[in-house]
Write a protein that holds these residues in place. Structure first.
Motif, PDB file in Angstrom:
ATOM      1  N   GLU A  73       0.828  -1.206   0.000  1.00 39.97           N
ATOM      2  CA  GLU A  73       0.000   0.000   0.000  1.00 39.97           C
ATOM      3  C   GLU A  73       0.862   1.256   0.000  1.00 39.97           C
ATOM      4  O   GLU A  73       1.937   1.276   0.588  1.00 39.97           O
ATOM      5  N   ILE A  74       0.405   2.302  -0.699  1.00 42.61           N
ATOM      6  CA  ILE A  74       1.039   3.607  -0.581  1.00 42.61           C
ATOM      7  C   ILE A  74      -0.042   4.585  -0.154  1.00 42.61           C
ATOM      8  O   ILE A  74      -1.052   4.744  -0.864  1.00 42.61           O
ATOM      9  N   THR A  76       9.751   9.574 -22.280  1.00 40.74           N
ATOM     10  CA  THR A  76       9.675   8.328 -21.512  1.00 40.74           C
ATOM     11  C   THR A  76      10.484   8.402 -20.210  1.00 40.74           C
ATOM     12  O   THR A  76       9.936   8.087 -19.146  1.00 40.74           O
ATOM     13  N   PRO A  77      11.750   8.837 -20.238  1.00 42.25           N
ATOM     14  CA  PRO A  77      12.491   8.941 -18.971  1.00 42.25           C
ATOM     15  C   PRO A  77      11.816   9.866 -17.967  1.00 42.25           C
ATOM     16  O   PRO A  77      11.709   9.534 -16.791  1.00 42.25           O
ATOM     17  N   LEU A  78      11.332  11.024 -18.471  1.00 43.13           N
ATOM     18  CA  LEU A  78      10.700  11.971 -17.557  1.00 43.13           C
ATOM     19  C   LEU A  78       9.486  11.340 -16.886  1.00 43.13           C
ATOM     20  O   LEU A  78       9.204  11.595 -15.716  1.00 43.13           O
ATOM     21  N   THR A  79       8.763  10.530 -17.642  1.00 47.50           N
ATOM     22  CA  THR A  79       7.567   9.919 -17.077  1.00 47.50           C
ATOM     23  C   THR A  79       7.941   8.845 -16.063  1.00 47.50           C
ATOM     24  O   THR A  79       7.364   8.765 -14.976  1.00 47.50           O
ATOM     25  N   PHE A  80       8.949   8.047 -16.422  1.00 43.67           N
ATOM     26  CA  PHE A  80       9.370   7.002 -15.486  1.00 43.67           C
ATOM     27  C   PHE A  80       9.912   7.610 -14.200  1.00 43.67           C
ATOM     28  O   PHE A  80       9.705   7.076 -13.119  1.00 43.67           O
ATOM     29  N   LEU A  81      10.591   8.739 -14.343  1.00 47.78           N
ATOM     30  CA  LEU A  81      11.155   9.400 -13.167  1.00 47.78           C
ATOM     31  C   LEU A  81      10.175  10.394 -12.569  1.00 47.78           C
ATOM     32  O   LEU A  81      10.524  11.173 -11.700  1.00 47.78           O
ATOM     33  N   PHE A  85      -2.560   2.368  -7.235  1.00 50.51           N
ATOM     34  CA  PHE A  85      -1.722   3.568  -7.159  1.00 50.51           C
ATOM     35  C   PHE A  85      -1.070   3.895  -8.512  1.00 50.51           C
ATOM     36  O   PHE A  85      -0.965   5.056  -8.900  1.00 50.51           O
ATOM     37  N   ILE A  86      -0.666   2.875  -9.228  1.00 47.66           N
ATOM     38  CA  ILE A  86       0.065   3.133 -10.478  1.00 47.66           C
ATOM     39  C   ILE A  86      -0.849   3.433 -11.664  1.00 47.66           C
ATOM     40  O   ILE A  86      -0.383   3.871 -12.724  1.00 47.66           O
ATOM     41  N   VAL A  87      -2.177   3.229 -11.508  1.00 51.46           N
ATOM     42  CA  VAL A  87      -3.073   3.453 -12.653  1.00 51.46           C
ATOM     43  C   VAL A  87      -2.966   4.869 -13.232  1.00 51.46           C
ATOM     44  O   VAL A  87      -2.742   5.033 -14.435  1.00 51.46           O
ATOM     45  N   PRO A  88      -3.103   5.929 -12.426  1.00 47.03           N
ATOM     46  CA  PRO A  88      -3.013   7.279 -13.015  1.00 47.03           C
ATOM     47  C   PRO A  88      -1.671   7.511 -13.708  1.00 47.03           C
ATOM     48  O   PRO A  88      -1.628   8.105 -14.791  1.00 47.03           O
ATOM     49  N   GLY A  89      -0.597   7.018 -13.092  1.00 45.03           N
ATOM     50  CA  GLY A  89       0.731   7.199 -13.682  1.00 45.03           C
ATOM     51  C   GLY A  89       0.853   6.486 -15.017  1.00 45.03           C
ATOM     52  O   GLY A  89       1.430   7.016 -15.976  1.00 45.03           O
ATOM     53  N   LEU A  90       0.284   5.295 -15.072  1.00 42.85           N
ATOM     54  CA  LEU A  90       0.326   4.527 -16.315  1.00 42.85           C
ATOM     55  C   LEU A  90      -0.442   5.235 -17.423  1.00 42.85           C
ATOM     56  O   LEU A  90       0.005   5.312 -18.579  1.00 42.85           O
ATOM     57  N   TYR A 101       5.841   5.368  -8.146  1.00 38.15           N
ATOM     58  CA  TYR A 101       6.181   5.518  -6.731  1.00 38.15           C
ATOM     59  C   TYR A 101       5.739   6.900  -6.254  1.00 38.15           C
ATOM     60  O   TYR A 101       5.490   7.795  -7.069  1.00 38.15           O
ATOM     61  N   ALA A 102       5.648   7.029  -4.969  1.00 34.60           N
ATOM     62  CA  ALA A 102       5.389   8.349  -4.394  1.00 34.60           C
ATOM     63  C   ALA A 102       6.740   9.039  -4.220  1.00 34.60           C
ATOM     64  O   ALA A 102       7.732   8.393  -3.898  1.00 34.60           O
ATOM     65  N   ILE A 103       6.743  10.351  -4.462  1.00 34.80           N
ATOM     66  CA  ILE A 103       8.010  11.079  -4.434  1.00 34.80           C
ATOM     67  C   ILE A 103       8.712  10.938  -3.079  1.00 34.80           C
ATOM     68  O   ILE A 103       9.937  10.817  -3.022  1.00 34.80           O
ATOM     69  N   ASP A 104       7.926  10.937  -1.992  1.00 38.07           N
ATOM     70  CA  ASP A 104       8.581  10.913  -0.676  1.00 38.07           C
ATOM     71  C   ASP A 104       9.207   9.550  -0.357  1.00 38.07           C
ATOM     72  O   ASP A 104       9.780   9.364   0.706  1.00 38.07           O
TER      73      ASP A 104
END
Ligand SMILES: Nc1ncnc2c1ncn2[C@@H]1O[C@H](COP(=O)(O)OP(=O)(O)O)[C@@H](O)[C@H]1O
Ligand SMILES: [Mg+2]
Lengths: 336, 253
Positions: free
Chosen positions: B49-50, B176-181, B58-63, B186-189
């Motif tokens: 969990e995050i 692509t790198p910017l999105t992966f990073l 959690f990863i759905v919006p990022g994907l 993951y959560a930034i913190d």
């Protein structure tokens, strides 16, 4: 009987209108220097008359495509202005461009589109509401109707060119630019293309075509503009151009073959041909008999008199006009 | 406004999608599913969990963002690059259309595709994880703004590119790198403090964060910052596009 007379009369009327009406395209002091620093056009002034076929004639690299591209909006001018049907091509670009159709030099196509789709697309792109009847008319007039559902990739080069013409005509332009419409096209297709172009002119469209084939300009044009090294060398009615610049050749078919040219005729620089059966005389057509003064600077009258005096008789004669090819060569050479 | 012109460009571009349906829709859906399998299942079994959201969810919006960005850029760049490359752009330049109408047609079509794609991926994600959208309006707003902005960026790249390599370079080396990073996975913190600081210079972080907030109400940066960032990006892209048309950069010699 009357119909025989009417046609030339109508033609004369139309010619007269063309001269009087304001030009449909006017180019003023147009120059183009490409980013490379190369000056492709140098202070071009040009007026195209309503309803004519105007041929822009010049060797490769003369600046024909550059000139057309500026008028059509593909290239930015460095200096000068252009009006199309009275509208500035930059300030009133919508009005100007909606009146113009362009058939580019290169065959560029959306390979996987059908003929019908690509021509309909062009009409839409030019802001016109759909009009299937018009598209049908255009396709039929260009002998493309049977191919309307074919993908462009399956068409021959000649047909692809006609598709480009159909696209250019889809929005009912008043002015059509054809950039080298018959470059690399075989003789038969070229004749076919000429017929198409004449048909368009008869429907009232003003046509500006570029070509480096003199034969084409000679065959098609009402007026000819010669361009070389980015400069308009001259603009002239085709007939006038032929008359003005054409050297003519008079051939006399002699009654009795001649062994050599008599002393008395040396000044005429005559040529003997066909084993002495033909006598050839070159003269300047622009100097032909002046009706008012009665002078004949071409020398024909004098020559015929001197021949008679020398006892040389002929049974037949014919004259031949020099082709634009010869005219063009002498023009370009003259300017260098 | 020249309605018929915009419609002609838009429908032409949409028809191109239909012709390449497999490439346009199916392949992103497959790769998203693969992300779910790899990240959701493999990593999700370690990180349960995050901030109260299951890792898979959690990863759905990022994907979706990842797909939205890459697809917007590639669709829009190809849409304008191809006519330039094949020469058919002559017709566009000779038509009585304003640059705004050209952009509306091309970018509108590319953005439409991306938005549809985003929704399809969202639906696909629904098969793998239970979804919850806390702020549907904001979700859609972020979806649309991002699609439009990055389609504009794609349009710019398509005009700038003078070969296929460059066309693929930007998505590959930058997007692509910017999105992966950018906190997609993951959560930034979760990062060490130094990298947290660096990350804040990545514009994608703001997009992902805002988008994720619209789903779960959790975010790395404030909603205002996210919105400001995307609007800033949009304005910048618009400015570049209008400069391109004013100068004829790479389209009009
Ligand atoms: N984009 C360009 N940049 C630099 N020079 C160009 C460009 N396009 C054409 N030219 C040059 O301008 C001259 C005229 O070209 P063009 O108008 O295509 O001639 P034509 O159509 O009469 O063959 C040529 O010397 C050509 O190399
Ligand atoms: Mg040319």
């Amino acid at each position: 009987m009357t119909s025989n007379l009417e046609a030339p009369l109508r033609r004369a009327e139309r010619d007269a209108e063309r001269v009087v009406a304001p030009p449909i395209v006017s180019v003023e002091n147009l120059s183009k220097t490409y980013a490379s620093g190369f000056q492709a056009l140098k202070h071009i002034d040009l007026e195209i008359r309503r309803g004519e076929i105007f041929a822009l004639l010049g060797p490769n690299g003369a600046g024909k495509t550059t000139l057309i591209s500026i008028i059509c909006g593909l290239v930015n001018a460095s200096e000068g202005r252009v009006l199309a049907d009275g509208f500035d091509i930059e300030r009133d670009y919508r009005e100007a461009r909606s009146r113009i159709g362009l058939v580019p030099q290169e065959l560029t196509n959306e390979a996987f589109e059908t003929v019908w789709a690509t021509v309909s697309f062009s009409r839409g792109l030019f802001g016109k509401p759909p009009n299937p009847e018009h598209i049908e008319r255009v396709l039929k007039s260009l002998a493309l109707w049977d191919k309307r559902n074919n993908k462009l990739i399956t068409l021959s080069g000649g047909m692809k060119r006609r598709v480009l013409i159909a696209k250019a005509l889809s929005h009912e332009p008043r002015i059509l630019f054809l950039d080298e419409p018959t470059a690399g096209v075989d003789v038969e297709l070229r004749r076919e293309m000429w017929e198409v172009v004449r048909g368009l002119r008869d429907s009232g469209v003003t046509i500006i075509l570029t070509t480096h084939y003199i034969e084409e300009a000679e065959e098609m044009a009402d007026r000819i503009g010669v361009i070389n090294n980015g400069e308009i060398v001259l603009v002239e009615e085709k007939r006038e151009l032929m008359r003005k610049l054409g050297s003519k050749q008079l051939t006399l078919h002699l009654l009795h073959p001649l062994g050599e040219i008599p002393e008395a005729l040396i000044a005429y620089h005559l040529e003997l041909a066909a084993d002495g059966k033909e006598l050839i005389y070159h003269y300047d057509a622009s100097l032909a008999l002046d009706c008012e003064s009665g002078d004949d600077a071409s020398g024909i009258t004098a020559l015929l008199g001197d021949l008679d005096a020398a006892g040389i008789h002929f049974k037949d004669l014919h004259t031949k006009q020099s082709s634009l090819e010869e005219i063009f060569v002498s023009l370009v050479r003259g300017r260098q | 406004m020249n309605f018929y012109s915009v419609r002609a460009i838009y429908t032409f571009e949409m028809a191109r999608t239909a012709r390449t349906l497999l490439q346009s829709i199916v392949s992103p859906v497959i790769s998203t599913s693969l992300y779910f399998v790899v990240f959701g299942a493999a990593i999700g079994s370690r990180i349960t969990e995050i901030e109260g959201v299951s890792y898979g969810a959690f990863i759905v919006p990022g994907l979706i963002m990842l797909m939205l960005l890459t697809q917007s850029v590639s669709n829009a760049s190809f849409g304008i690059f191809f006519p330039k490359f094949s020469g058919t752009i002559y017709e566009l330049l000779s038509a009585p259309v304003s640059s705004f109408e050209i952009v509306l047609g091309y970018v509108g079509a590319a953005a439409t595709k991306s938005i549809l794609l985003g929704l399809i991926i969202l639906a696909t994600a629904g098969f793998f994880v239970p979804l919850q959208i806390a702020h549907p309006f904001w979700m859609l707003l972020f979806l649309v703004l991002t699609a439009v902005t990055f389609s504009l960026l794609g349009f710019i790249i398509g005009i700038w590119a003078d070969g296929f390599e460059k066309l693929q370079l930007v998505p590959l080396l930058i997007i692509t790198p910017l999105t992966f990073l950018g906190g997609s996975f993951y959560a930034i913190d979760m990062l060490p403090p130094f990298w947290q600081g660096v990350t804040l210079f990545n514009p994608v972080v703001y997009l992902v964060s805002g988008f994720r907030w619209s789903f779960y109400g959790i975010s790395d940066v404030s909603l205002g910052a996210s919105l400001t960032m995307i609007l800033l990006f949009l304005a910048l892209s618009l400015a570049v596009v209008s400069w391109i048309f004013k100068t004829g950069y790479r389209i009009k010699p």
